[in-house]
Design a protein around this motif. Structure first.
Motif, short mmCIF file in Angstrom:
data_model
loop_
_atom_site.label_atom_id
_atom_site.label_comp_id
_atom_site.label_asym_id
_atom_site.label_seq_id
_atom_site.Cartn_x
_atom_site.Cartn_y
_atom_site.Cartn_z
N SER A 138 0.83 -1.19 0.00
CA SER A 138 0.00 0.00 0.00
C SER A 138 0.87 1.25 0.00
O SER A 138 2.02 1.23 0.47
CB SER A 138 -0.90 0.00 1.24
OG SER A 138 -0.12 0.18 2.41
N ARG A 412 -3.26 -4.47 -1.12
CA ARG A 412 -2.22 -3.90 -1.96
C ARG A 412 -2.83 -2.79 -2.82
O ARG A 412 -4.01 -2.49 -2.72
CB ARG A 412 -1.59 -4.98 -2.84
CG ARG A 412 -1.04 -6.16 -2.04
CD ARG A 412 -0.15 -7.01 -2.91
NE ARG A 412 0.23 -8.25 -2.26
CZ ARG A 412 1.09 -9.12 -2.76
NH1 ARG A 412 1.63 -8.91 -3.96
NH2 ARG A 412 1.39 -10.22 -2.12
N ARG A 413 -1.99 -2.23 -3.66
CA ARG A 413 -2.49 -1.20 -4.56
C ARG A 413 -3.58 -1.80 -5.45
O ARG A 413 -3.35 -2.78 -6.14
CB ARG A 413 -1.36 -0.66 -5.43
CG ARG A 413 -0.34 0.17 -4.66
CD ARG A 413 0.60 0.84 -5.64
NE ARG A 413 1.61 1.63 -4.96
CZ ARG A 413 2.83 1.21 -4.68
NH1 ARG A 413 3.19 -0.01 -5.02
NH2 ARG A 413 3.70 1.97 -4.05
#
Length: 567
Positions: A138, A412-413
């Motif tokens: 992140s 996560r992204r």
């Protein structure tokens, strides 16, 4: 070191680094192992890690590249945990690891153990950044790791100087150490603040890319040297300047920015490859002077120090994260997404690197003791334990971080969220561009022909439609690979145009200068294709799909942040 040996080191490390980028294992880990293997091969020269080269020559450009590529807003948002780690943890780790090593490793006197604790305190900037981005952690976790690794070297080097002064009999006491740290840190930041504005003014004024790139390459070395000459932290001076210049890079001429991005990608890639290969190549040096220790004791000492370094970080990071949240509602409001999983990930990401080794090698051979001058106590053992801890953290933590992230199910992204944000941002930019176009058309002294005016009006809309289509994903007709196929076909058309232009040049129907200008236009158009492919997470057209485990957006050669003019 002979010139041929230096060339061999650079060539070998870049070849290994380039090959590693296409594999599932992070390149820093592959390079370290390659360096270790190279030490047992016949004919490989001995490469000595010289602190006089690493700290003022290799460290500044690596810090500059990492800081300029960092997100200044993300770092500001994460400033509290960054400072807790970059200052608080380094001080705690230096003392805690030093005293614990003294108790558990009887071969090390207290002064040498405290020096070792300071040497092993700072995680490595390059390793942390490379692995965090590869795992697509992140933005907040990435910002914390980047911010910590950019600032902790200054704290650790100052603590090391204080501990070393005590060990060699030149100590000025703890209050003197605190004063030295404050002067170094505050002075380094002040030097960066003073230099960043005039440097940025010069960068904005230059329109010649060659001069601009020359200045860009000189800045980290000059800032580091100037700050160190004043007795302040060169590390912090470089980081402050790089953060500001990276954040304001969109103000620089676009052509210059494109070339600067390419130059720095090459510089950082080469230096990173050399630095991590050098870590592994230090094995012969760290084994010297260990004849008085048996292999079993050395292995036990190495394992003990590694565990202490890992445990000290975890012992510090959990209270430092959750006690402020327990005591302050404001902290809980600002950091609502902080969980024990994210804290554990940050705690496990403390890979050490070349700064620790370089600082360890700077320990003098002799020291001034009560009985006069003599050998620095257990210097060879300090070097050995530094080396084994750096290798262990890089390999053990570096290789297990990805499985840990998967096990913890960390968010996560999100590519979909990023695509929607890109669409909204482009929509706002397109509206502003359309409004500005109406102003320009109304104020223009000469009216444009209708076809040119219509073409200008369509530019913002076409750009918005392109971003929106990528965000929407493939439709029932286009199929999942339509965007990739489009870019591949476009690249093939550009390649065919280049071939014809070169053929015309070779047949003397086109002069060299005109050919290069036309090819440059094609290159810029293909660069946009690369950017589009990387921006939506799809592989760039000419190079096909990315290797297993690699996020296409993390290919800096395909999608450099500075290419877009943002940090």
């Amino acid at each position: 070191m002979a010139v041929l040996e230096v060339v061999a080191l650079i060539a070998g490390s870049t070849v290994v680094g380039a090959a590693a980028r296409r594999g599932p294992v992070p390149a820093p880990l592959v390079l370290v192992v390659a360096g270790l293997v190279a030490t047992v091969l016949p004919g490989v020269p001995v490469y000595v890690l010289d602190p006089a080269i690493v700290l003022p020559v290799l460290l500044p450009p690596l810090l500059y590249g990492a800081a300029a590529d960092s997100s200044y807003p993300d770092l500001v948002a994460a400033i509290r945990p960054v400072l807790w780690l970059a200052i608080g943890y380094v001080l705690f780790g230096s003392l805690a690891v030093g005293y614990a090593v003294h108790l558990l490793v009887p071969a090390l006197p207290l002064t040498s153990a405290l020096v070792l604790g300071a040497v092993l305190a700072p995680p490595d900037a390059v390793a942390a950044t490379a692995i965090a981005r590869r795992l697509r952690l992140s933005p907040r976790i990435t910002a914390i790791l980047e911010g910590e690794s950019l600032a902790n070297d200054a704290t650790a080097i100052t603590v090391f100087k204080v501990m070393l002064a005590v060990a060699v009999g030149e100590g000025a006491g703890w209050m003197g150490g605190v004063a030295e740290f404050l002067v170094s840190a505050i002075g380094g930041v002040a030097v960066g603040l003073v230099l960043m504005l005039p440097i940025h003014w010069v960068r904005r004024s230059l329109r010649e890319p060659v001069l601009h790139n020359t200045l860009s390459l000189l800045v980290p070395f000059a800032a580091y040297a100037f700050a160190e000459r004043l007795g302040t932290s060169g590390v912090l001076a470089v980081v402050v300047i790089a953060l500001y210049l990276g954040h304001r890079s969109w103000e620089v001429d676009f052509a210059t920015r494109l070339q600067e991005a390419a130059v720095w990608r090459m510089v950082v890639f080469t230096l990173e490859s050399v630095v991590f290969a050098l870590i592994g190549l230090q094995l012969p040096q760290v084994l010297e002077g260990l004849e008085s220790y048996d292999a079993t004791s050395l292995a036990r000492y190495a394992g003990t120090v590694f565990l202490l370094v890992v445990l000290a970080r975890l012992v510090w990071i959990f209270p430092a994260t959750f006690l402020p949240r327990l005591l302050s509602a404001r902290v809980r409001t600002r950091d609502p997404d902080t969980t024990w999983r994210s804290v554990l990930t940050v705690g496990w990401s403390g890979m050490r690197g070349v700064v620790s080794l370089a600082v360890a090698f700077s320990i003098p051979v002799t020291a001034q003791g009560a009985a006069g001058e003599g050998a620095f106590p257990a210097r060879s053992l300090v070097l050995f334990l530094t080396f084994t801890t750096v290798i262990a953290t890089l390999l053990v933590q570096g290789l297990t971080l990805a499985p840990l992230v998967r096990l913890l199910k960390l968010p996560r992204r999100d590519a979909c969220v990023a695509a929607r944000a890109a669409t909204q941002a482009q929509e706002a930019a397109s509206r502003a561009a359309s409004a500005r176009l109406e102003e320009l058309l109304g104020d223009a002294p000469d009216a444009l022909p209708p076809d040119l005016e219509e073409r200008l009006r369509g530019v913002p809309g076409r750009r918005l439609r392109t971003v929106a289509e990528r965000a929407a994903g493939p439709g029932p007709v286009s199929g999942p690979h339509a965007y990739t196929t489009y870019r591949q076909m476009s690249a093939a058309l550009l390649a065919e145009e280049r071939r014809v232009l070169v053929q015309l040049r070779d047949s003397r129907q086109l002069d060299e200068e005109t050919m290069r200008l036309l090819v440059l236009r094609l290159d810029l158009e293909e660069a946009l294709l690369h950017t589009a492919g990387a921006a939506d997470g799809r592989p760039p057209a000419p190079h096909g799909p990315p290797p297993a485990g690699e996020d296409p957006r993390d290919r800096r050669d395909s999608f450099p942040r500075s290419f877009l003019g943002s940090s």
